[in-house]
Every structure is written in C-alpha cells, then in structure tokens.
Write an enzyme that holds these catalytic residues in place. Sequence first.
Site, PDB file in Angstrom:
ATOM      1  N   ASP A  45       0.745  -1.253   0.105  1.00  0.00           N
ATOM      2  CA  ASP A  45       0.132   0.007  -0.016  1.00  0.00           C
ATOM      3  C   ASP A  45       0.897   1.198   0.019  1.00  0.00           C
ATOM      4  O   ASP A  45       0.773   2.208  -0.633  1.00  0.00           O
ATOM      5  CB  ASP A  45      -0.855  -0.035   1.227  1.00  0.00           C
ATOM      6  CG  ASP A  45      -1.455   1.157   1.395  1.00  0.00           C
ATOM      7  OD1 ASP A  45      -2.554   1.431   0.465  1.00  0.00           O
ATOM      8  OD2 ASP A  45      -1.543   1.893   2.390  1.00  0.00           O
ATOM      9  N   GLU A 117      -2.014  -5.359  -3.685  1.00  0.00           N
ATOM     10  CA  GLU A 117      -1.141  -4.641  -2.779  1.00  0.00           C
ATOM     11  C   GLU A 117      -0.294  -5.507  -1.966  1.00  0.00           C
ATOM     12  O   GLU A 117       1.007  -5.236  -1.953  1.00  0.00           O
ATOM     13  CB  GLU A 117      -1.718  -3.870  -1.659  1.00  0.00           C
ATOM     14  CG  GLU A 117      -2.866  -2.780  -2.287  1.00  0.00           C
ATOM     15  CD  GLU A 117      -3.402  -2.045  -1.075  1.00  0.00           C
ATOM     16  OE1 GLU A 117      -3.667  -0.830  -1.278  1.00  0.00           O
ATOM     17  OE2 GLU A 117      -3.924  -2.375  -0.121  1.00  0.00           O
TER      18      GLU A 117
END
EC number: 3.1.26.3
Length: 226
Positions: A45, A117
């Site tokens: 992320d 992610e």
Amino acid sequence: MNPIVINRLQRKLGYTFRQHDLLMQALTHRSASSKHNERLEFLGDSILSFVIANALYHRFPRVDEGDMSRMRATLVRGNTLAEMAREFDLGECLRLGPGELKSGGFRRESILADTVEALIGGIFLDSDIQTIERLILDWYRSRLEEISPGDKQKDPKTRLQEFLQGRHLPLPSYLVVQVRGEAHDQEFTIHCQVSGLSAPVVGVGSSRRKAEQAAAEQALKQLELE
C-alpha cells in the site's frame, strides 16, 4: 496450487518470483493460514502510494496538491485495484479459507484489491524498488494516460453531496443494514437514500466509509452523473 495457474499469473504480472514462498504468502488470505498477506499488503500500500504520487508529480507539474491527491486516490482506491486484479485473473489464484471460499471471497473487491497490494509488497521484497516501480508504472500506463485533474477526481460522496446541494435537495442518508465477518475482516452493507431515486442504493465495502463511497458511486450512476 496448480503451477500452470501460477505461471500464467506471473506472466500477466510481468514478473517471476525468485522466492516462491513470498508469492504464496501474497496470495494467502488470513482466513486460510496464520502466514497470510496482511503485512505484505501494508508494505505494498505504501509503495503503491509513493510510486503513483511520484508519477503524478512529474506528469502534472502545474497541478496543485489537492488535485494530485484526488487523482492518486482515484488510482489507488479499492475498485481500481480490484479491476486490475480481474485483468490479472487473480481470483483463481487466491488461497482462501473454507468460509471465504463458500461466500465467494475470490470475487470480493476488498480481497482482490488487498491481494494486489500484497503482491506489490512481495515483489519489492523479492527484488528492489526500481523493479516494482517499473512494474507498477507498466500496469498503470493506460490509467495514467487517461486521468486528468478536476472535479471528476473528487470522491463519490463529495460529488453526490455537491450535486444535491446545487439543486437545493436534501443531503443523502446512509444506513448500515448489515455487517458480516469477524472484527478483523468485516464486510459492511449500506443503504443510501437519495432524493430523486425511488429506492435506496446499495453499497458494500470492507469498512463503513468504503461502503458509503460505493453506495454514493452507484447513486451517481443512477443519476447518470458517472
């Protein structure tokens, strides 16, 4: 897991893992194993946010911070990542627990987005920042070419509110109608009531905020503003 499926995924990603266990961990939901992908997701992320922010900074030298933040939010939000996951056919590669398999977790946007992610985090650990930056920019090439600053980058709740305020209509109301799953992995269902729409609009997300945004986005589509 079927090696043919894994090799096909790596071809679509444009990257072959040297450390196979990192790839397997990135594909593992917490419902399937204690060695799951959430730490990799946390890392990925942050890397994704940096790479996209850097790309936007150099692509739009005269655009202010607010517009760049909105464009970044559009590019890294859950439904964009889930869309990318579907392009990779990621659903068939997920390692899920029995409960998630039964409830169709391989199609759930939040799980797909989180896994993208996690893959970013895994590729970074398996290689270096230059490699994952090159891959992310390759995955995002068309999206970066198409995006532009402006009101379209405001989040759906903001755009819906501004639309209604501009017509002197009541603000939308959001009601939580269902919460499923354990505390660490919940799914919220929201009903959004909007003036001009005969029935509540439904939004689903891994948090109340995400579900409200999803409902607002559906409302905008029904109002033909999307």
